[in-house]
Design an enzyme around this catalytic site. Structure first.
Site, mmCIF file in Angstrom:
data_model
loop_
_atom_site.group_PDB
_atom_site.id
_atom_site.type_symbol
_atom_site.label_atom_id
_atom_site.label_comp_id
_atom_site.label_asym_id
_atom_site.label_seq_id
_atom_site.Cartn_x
_atom_site.Cartn_y
_atom_site.Cartn_z
ATOM 1 N N PRO A 77 33.914 41.653 44.349
ATOM 2 C CA PRO A 77 33.975 40.182 44.270
ATOM 3 C C PRO A 77 35.418 39.692 44.384
ATOM 4 O O PRO A 77 36.319 40.235 43.747
ATOM 5 C CB PRO A 77 33.414 39.862 42.881
ATOM 6 N N GLU A 78 35.620 38.694 45.237
ATOM 7 C CA GLU A 78 36.944 38.072 45.387
ATOM 8 C C GLU A 78 36.824 36.630 44.889
ATOM 9 O O GLU A 78 35.813 36.247 44.318
ATOM 10 C CB GLU A 78 37.375 38.140 46.862
#
Ligand SMILES: [Zn+2]
Length: 296
Positions: free
Chosen positions: A2-3
């Site tokens: 996840p960014e």
């Protein structure tokens, strides 16, 4: 992994639901889930957030933290595969459930699920945010004071201690490859492999171009491309490319269909038709168009 867009999707989906909830119990189900905890033990029934009421759900880069009606914050870091779910039925327990938080009011619990166990929860004191200004005198958990403001904070003027112009100059002062600079969370936070590749493709910059060889205009183009892509990804609920990332209702995000470079190796560049290439970079991969993104 996840960014920023995925973590922001989780934050924004928790934000309307968690404030005013009171913590009844925290159950830690895997030792790695609290390995970074430096504050009071989350396993203790006497830890200071038991009985505490949640005030707000915050984010910087890839870090989420909850604040309470007491001077502690609970950090939630999703790592590679972390998910925060608010399941309707406690019968549907994931085999990768690492922690659960029960509330005194409301039936739903908060579940922290993490297959690869690189994510964690940590209870910490809040300290003054080094990037805050007189106007935005925020507080931040102690262990993330070194994390740089993220691009959306910088562009929204939310942190006056680092302007867009200063960030641009900071990037151009670095001698390493531009992609390495983008991934350095102490320069700008929240960018990982997917959005670095997408931003560099959009701005037509080769990932291995030395940052100090870029002009102010090129870096501006890159920062604006990154901000636009991340804003669009947030609208789509993030990118669920490897099915590790889920929204808090357990659904996938839909931005993967819009990716132009990441994971597109062997497919034609949507600008010029040349096949997208994959190169080894920092033990991972870079995806780029060899025609649009010439090495500078
Ligand atoms: Zn191209």
């Amino acid at each position: 992994m996840p960014e920023l867009p995925e973590v922001e999707t989780v934050r924004s989906e928790l934000a309307p639901w968690l404030p005013k909830k009171k913590v009844a119990a925290i159950r830690i189900l895997h030792p790695r889930a609290t390995r970074r905890n430096t504050g009071p033990s989350l396993r203790s029934a006497k830890n200071p957030i038991i009985g505490g009421e949640i005030n707000s759900v915050n984010r910087r880069g890839k870090f989420i933290w909850l604040t309470f009606d007491r001077p502690y914050a609970l950090i939630i870091h999703l790592g590679m595969s972390g998910q925060v779910l608010l399941p309707k039925s406690p019968a549907a327990l994931s085999p990768h459930l690492r922690a659960r938080i029960e509330f005194t009011n409301g039936k739903r619990e908060l579940h922290f699920i993490d297959q690869r166990t690189f994510g964690y929860l940590a209870l910490e004191e809040l300290v003054e945010d080094p990037f805050a200004s007189a106007e935005f005198d925020g507080q931040i958990p102690r262990s993330i004071t070194h994390i740089a403001p993220d691009l959306l904070e910088v562009l929204n003027g939310k942190v006056l201690a680092r302007s867009h112009k200063e960030l641009n100059a900071m990037i151009r002062s670095r001698k390493s490859e531009i992609k390495r600079v983008l991934l350095n969370q102490e320069v700008v936070s929240g960018v990982g492999n997917i959005y670095a590749d997408e931003g560099l493709w959009s701005a037509k910059i080769h990932p291995e171009t030395r940052a100090h060889h870029l002009t102010e205009r090129e870096v501006d183009r890159l920062l604006n491309a990154l901000a636009t892509i991340m804003a669009r990804a947030i609208e789509a609920g993030g990118t669920s490319i490897d099915e590790q990332y889920k929204r808090v209702n357990g659904e996938s995000g839909y931005f993967d269909v819009e990716l132009d470079a990441y994971g597109r190796d062997g497919e034609p560049c949507s600008r010029c038709g040349t096949l997208i290439q994959r190169l080894r970079f920092m033990n991972r991969s870079s995806h780029l168009c060899p025609k649009c993104q010439k090495k500078g």
